[in-house]
Design a protein around this motif. Sequence first.
Motif, short mmCIF file in Angstrom:
data_model
loop_
_atom_site.label_atom_id
_atom_site.label_comp_id
_atom_site.label_asym_id
_atom_site.label_seq_id
_atom_site.Cartn_x
_atom_site.Cartn_y
_atom_site.Cartn_z
N VAL A 1 0.43 -3.65 -6.18
CA VAL A 1 0.54 -2.18 -5.37
C VAL A 1 -0.85 -1.55 -5.49
O VAL A 1 -1.25 -1.50 -6.45
CB VAL A 1 1.80 -1.31 -5.73
CG1 VAL A 1 3.07 -2.15 -5.76
CG2 VAL A 1 1.40 -0.91 -7.16
N VAL A 2 -0.98 -0.71 -4.43
CA VAL A 2 -2.32 0.02 -4.40
C VAL A 2 -1.77 1.52 -4.03
O VAL A 2 -0.91 1.93 -3.08
CB VAL A 2 -3.28 -0.33 -3.34
CG1 VAL A 2 -4.72 0.48 -3.49
CG2 VAL A 2 -3.60 -1.77 -3.47
N LEU A 3 -1.91 2.49 -4.86
CA LEU A 3 -1.66 3.93 -4.72
C LEU A 3 -2.80 4.64 -4.22
O LEU A 3 -3.87 4.56 -4.95
CB LEU A 3 -1.28 4.31 -6.06
CG LEU A 3 -0.05 3.62 -6.77
CD1 LEU A 3 0.26 4.35 -8.04
CD2 LEU A 3 1.15 3.55 -5.84
N ALA B 1 4.08 1.66 2.51
CA ALA B 1 4.98 2.51 1.95
C ALA B 1 4.64 4.04 1.96
O ALA B 1 3.55 4.15 1.46
CB ALA B 1 5.65 1.87 0.72
N GLU B 2 5.51 4.74 2.43
CA GLU B 2 5.10 6.34 2.29
C GLU B 2 6.45 7.14 1.66
O GLU B 2 7.48 6.96 2.03
CB GLU B 2 4.86 6.92 3.57
CG GLU B 2 3.78 6.10 4.23
CD GLU B 2 3.51 6.42 5.72
OE1 GLU B 2 2.64 6.16 6.27
OE2 GLU B 2 4.46 7.31 6.21
N LEU C 1 0.92 -1.17 0.02
CA LEU C 1 -0.07 -0.04 -0.15
C LEU C 1 0.75 1.24 0.05
O LEU C 1 1.37 1.36 0.89
CB LEU C 1 -0.72 0.01 1.13
CG LEU C 1 -1.72 1.57 1.49
CD1 LEU C 1 -2.82 1.48 0.27
CD2 LEU C 1 -2.71 0.91 2.90
N ILE C 2 1.00 2.04 -1.09
CA ILE C 2 1.67 3.07 -1.23
C ILE C 2 0.68 4.32 -0.89
O ILE C 2 -0.13 4.64 -1.55
CB ILE C 2 2.21 3.34 -2.72
CG1 ILE C 2 2.68 2.25 -3.33
CG2 ILE C 2 3.46 4.49 -2.90
CD1 ILE C 2 3.93 1.57 -2.64
N ALA C 3 0.92 4.70 0.53
CA ALA C 3 0.02 5.46 1.33
C ALA C 3 0.25 6.95 1.04
O ALA C 3 1.58 7.33 1.50
CB ALA C 3 -0.30 5.30 2.65
#
Length: 269
Positions: free
Chosen positions: A64-66, A28-29, A6-8
């Motif tokens: 991945v989810v953005l 991930a940030e 999860l690219i948050a």
Amino acid sequence: MTELALIAGAGALPRLLAAALGEPFILAELEGIRSEVAAEPLCFRLERLVPFLEHLHGLGVRRVVLAGGVRRPRLDPELFDSRTAALVPRLLAAMQGGDDAALRLTIGIFEDWGFEVLGPDQVAPDLVPGAGVLTGAPSPQDEADAARAAAIVAAIGAEDLGQGAVVVQGLCLATEALPGTDAMLDFAARHRGLLPDPAPRSGVLYKAPKPRQDRRVDLPAIGPDTVARAAAAGLAGIAWEAGGVLLLDRAATLAAAEAAGLFLWSRLP
């Protein structure tokens, strides 16, 4: 191995998606942006994007989810590694364009590295309402205002400018641009006196994706804060393109709309 990352960014969406995920994930940030997800993040910088992508592969990530808000960061030329530096022309061209161009490039880079990019609606489909009035009752004038606002949003969206507009009594009071929805609604509240009849509780906020938008990223969103600002602007309600907008914290959003006397309408295009 954990196959999902999860690219948050900022806002409530990453937190809601994290709660909806039915499997372990890596958070991930982008450095300098803290999400609302209660987990230890893997931080990265755009200047070292290629090493970050390699690291995800090494961890076993394949999807991945953005999600969440991200402001265009300032890039430090001294921090680029040689392989990420090769992406600089593409990065700069996209960052100087509209949001849609930047997001398409982001998706393209992840896909070039073999990742499957999922949309929030694939992870949590309940966040995207189908057609229907969720609360309240739009009047014929509200319906006309929503139709005009939808046409305006389609026009500005085609130019990659914004995803929302405020129309009151047939007049466009504000459109969304880089500052975002909150700024648009605050502007509408300050300038309502320009209307021929500035009586409260008239007009519609309308939101929809851009016509050519990749809907895996940056879907428009509505939540309790949106309702509060729409009420402060004297609007009668909020409408959006059915199937194209995220409804965040549904119970709280509906309760806020009912308390303020606003309608919420998931409208067919």
